[in-house]
Design a protein around this motif. Sequence first.
Motif: not given
Length: 197
Positions: A53-62, A105-109, A141-142, A147-157
């Motif tokens: 959870d902490a690793v996912a939160a840190e990477l999402s924040a970056l 979503p059930g699955v993210v790519r 999990y991470i 991927l689920n935390d990414l904001p909607d938009g055309p320029a996904s990292p």
Amino acid sequence: MDTGLRPDRRPAIAICAWDPTFTAWDPVEDLSGDPWNPVGARTLPVAGNASADAVAAELSALLASGECGALLLVGRTAHPGAFRLQMRAENRRMDGSDRLDHTGPGVVRATAPAAEIVRDLTDAGLNVIAASDAEEDAGSYILYRILNDLPDGPASPAIGLIRAPSDVPNAKVQTAVKTAASVIARHLAPLPRPNAA
């Protein structure tokens, strides 16, 4: 005071080995202490020595802050024989008991350029497959959380996950990670110039 140093406008790619026992990937190549960088980008090594959870939160924040424009997760696969580029992650809790996000979503790519990464890894002499199955571990999990935390938009990292089989030597893991990161780096734009004061 003007130090005369020019700001580094190379985009950053975070590389994280999510399992602290996975030591095959070492971002520092020599005694300088500086991490390896692909052409046209810089790496931002992120330690995976905290909870998933902490690793996912840190990477999402970056990613959200713009501090890095791409992410490569690195770890082991439970399958023998080949490196695996994981192409998706499932909406599951770490223990597999239930959905992680009841409205997600059930699955993210994964968003990294999979075909190009597989081609370049193959050209580097590595056995690799693009895998649609998600392994039940912290890496999947991470990946889902980010991927689920990414904001909607055309320029996904560009976000990817590469797994190494347990029997490959560290040198091949280093080659695989560097090759995958170099592919991702080719798609990153330089950082914008700062506005003059």
